[in-house]
Write an enzyme that holds these catalytic residues in place. Structure first.
Site, PDB file in Angstrom:
ATOM      1  N   HIS A   1      12.793   0.613  -5.051  1.00  0.00           N
ATOM      2  CA  HIS A   1      13.268   0.726  -6.582  1.00  0.00           C
ATOM      3  C   HIS A   1      13.460   2.358  -6.997  1.00  0.00           C
ATOM      4  O   HIS A   1      12.759   3.116  -6.404  1.00  0.00           O
ATOM      5  CB  HIS A   1      11.976   0.085  -7.483  1.00  0.00           C
TER       6      HIS A   1
ATOM      7  N   CYS B   1      10.973   5.938  -7.643  1.00  0.00           N
ATOM      8  CA  CYS B   1       9.588   5.306  -6.700  1.00  0.00           C
ATOM      9  C   CYS B   1       8.619   6.505  -6.582  1.00  0.00           C
ATOM     10  O   CYS B   1       9.000   7.784  -5.977  1.00  0.00           O
ATOM     11  CB  CYS B   1      10.066   4.663  -5.211  1.00  0.00           C
TER      12      CYS B   1
ATOM     13  N   ARG C   1       5.348  -2.067 -11.540  1.00  0.00           N
ATOM     14  CA  ARG C   1       6.343  -2.569 -12.500  1.00  0.00           C
ATOM     15  C   ARG C   1       7.515  -3.254 -11.884  1.00  0.00           C
ATOM     16  O   ARG C   1       8.457  -3.603 -12.341  1.00  0.00           O
ATOM     17  CB  ARG C   1       7.180  -1.162 -13.043  1.00  0.00           C
TER      18      ARG C   1
ATOM     19  N   CYS D   1       7.471  -2.545  -2.840  1.00  0.00           N
ATOM     20  CA  CYS D   1       6.753  -1.660  -3.300  1.00  0.00           C
ATOM     21  C   CYS D   1       5.492  -2.051  -4.040  1.00  0.00           C
ATOM     22  O   CYS D   1       5.754  -2.950  -4.810  1.00  0.00           O
ATOM     23  CB  CYS D   1       7.578  -0.451  -4.118  1.00  0.00           C
TER      24      CYS D   1
ATOM     25  N   ASP E   1       4.311  -0.872  -6.629  1.00  0.00           N
ATOM     26  CA  ASP E   1       4.505  -0.275  -7.753  1.00  0.00           C
ATOM     27  C   ASP E   1       4.361  -1.724  -8.800  1.00  0.00           C
ATOM     28  O   ASP E   1       4.882  -2.345  -8.704  1.00  0.00           O
ATOM     29  CB  ASP E   1       6.035   0.200  -8.137  1.00  0.00           C
TER      30      ASP E   1
HETATM   31 CO    CO Z   1       7.521   2.693  -5.628  1.00  0.00          CO
END
Ligand code: CO
Length: 214
Positions: free
Chosen positions: A98, A101, A46, A42, A44
Site C-alpha cells: 500500500h 507504507c 488501514r 501489510c 497496517d
Molecule cells: Co505498510
C-alpha cells in the site's frame, strides 16, 4: 466502556446479524474452508483484505506482516504459503502493498528502530537495486510510493523462487501470482504485475527436481 469491550460487544451483534440473515451461516462456515486466494499483505490496520475486496469469511486465506515481505527463511510465511498452495490449493496468490507504507518509509531513512531494523533491512536491499529510479523522483512521498511498488514486484519474484510455488506450477499449473498496491487516498487497488504459472524466471532460481521434504 473499555475499548476492548467494544470489540466483544460488536462481535455479539455481528454474530446475531449473521444468524438473522441465515440461520445456517455458522454451520456452513464451520464445515469447510475452500478459499481461492492467498493474500500476503501489510499488517497496517488501514488495509483490511476482506473489506477492500468485498469478500466474506472463507474466501481469502490471509498472511500479514510489516511491509508484506516474502522472505525465504520466514517459517511463518512459508508455512502459510505451503498450506494454502498444497492443501487448500488456492488458484491465486496476491502480494498487496500500500502507498504510504510506514515500513517502507522507515527502511528509506537512516533511523534505527530496534529489532525491526533486521526485518526492514530486506527493503533497504531493494532500495539499493533501484536507487537511481527512486532518487530521480522529487517528492519524498512519491519516492516512498515508488519503493512500495518495487517492493511488491520483488516480493512477487521471491514467491516464484520458492520450491513451494515451482512444485505447484509443475504439478497442477497453478497458482497465478499477482502484485497489487492499495491506495489509502482513494481506496483503489492498482495491479502492478502478474506471473502466470510456469513463467520463465531467472534461471539461477529454478529447481529442476524436488526433494520430498522441501
Ligand atoms: Co505498510
Amino acid at each position: 466502556m473499555n475499548d476492548y469491550n467494544r470489540l466483544l460487544l460488536e462481535n455479539k451483534s455481528w454474530s446475531q446479524e449473521r444468524l438473522e440473515q441465515d440461520p445456517e451461516y455458522f454451520n456452513k462456515l464451520a464445515r469447510v474452508q475452500t478459499p481461492k486466494f492467498l493474500w500476503i499483505g501489510c499488517a497496517d490496520s488501514r488495509v483490511p483484505p476482506n473489506e477492500i475486496t468485498g469478500t466474506k469469511p472463507g474466501e481469502i486465506f490471509i498472511h500479514r506482516n510489516v511491509a508484506n515481505l516474502v522472505i525465504n527463511t520466514d517459517l511463518n510465511m512459508l508455512s502459510a504459503l505451503q498450506y494454502a498452495v498444497e492443501v487448500l490449493k488456492v488458484e491465486h496468490v496476491i502480494v498487496c502493498g500500500h502507498y504510504g507504507c510506514g515500513g517502507v518509509k522507515a527502511a528509506m531513512s537512516n533511523d534505527s528502530f530496534g529489532l525491526i531494523n533486521k526485518w526492514l533491512r530486506n527493503i533497504k536491499d531493494i532500495y539499493r537495486l533501484h536507487r537511481d529510479d527512486v532518487n530521480a523522483i522529487k517528492s519524498e512521498e512519491d519516492r516512498v510510493n515508488k519503493l512500495v511498488e518495487f517492493n511488491v514486484i520483488e516480493q512477487l519474484q521471491n514467491l516464484s523462487k520458492t520450491t513451494i510455488i515451482q512444485k505447484s506450477w509443475k504439478r497442477r499449473q497453478s497458482p497465478e501470482l499477482h502484485g497489487w498496491v492499495f491506495g489509502l487516498n482513494d481506496g483503489l487497488i492498482k495491479e502492478l504485475i502478474n506471473i502466470k504459472p510456469g513463467a520463465e524466471i531467472d534461471p539461477i532460481y529454478r529447481y529442476d527436481h524436488f526433494e520430498d521434504e522441501d
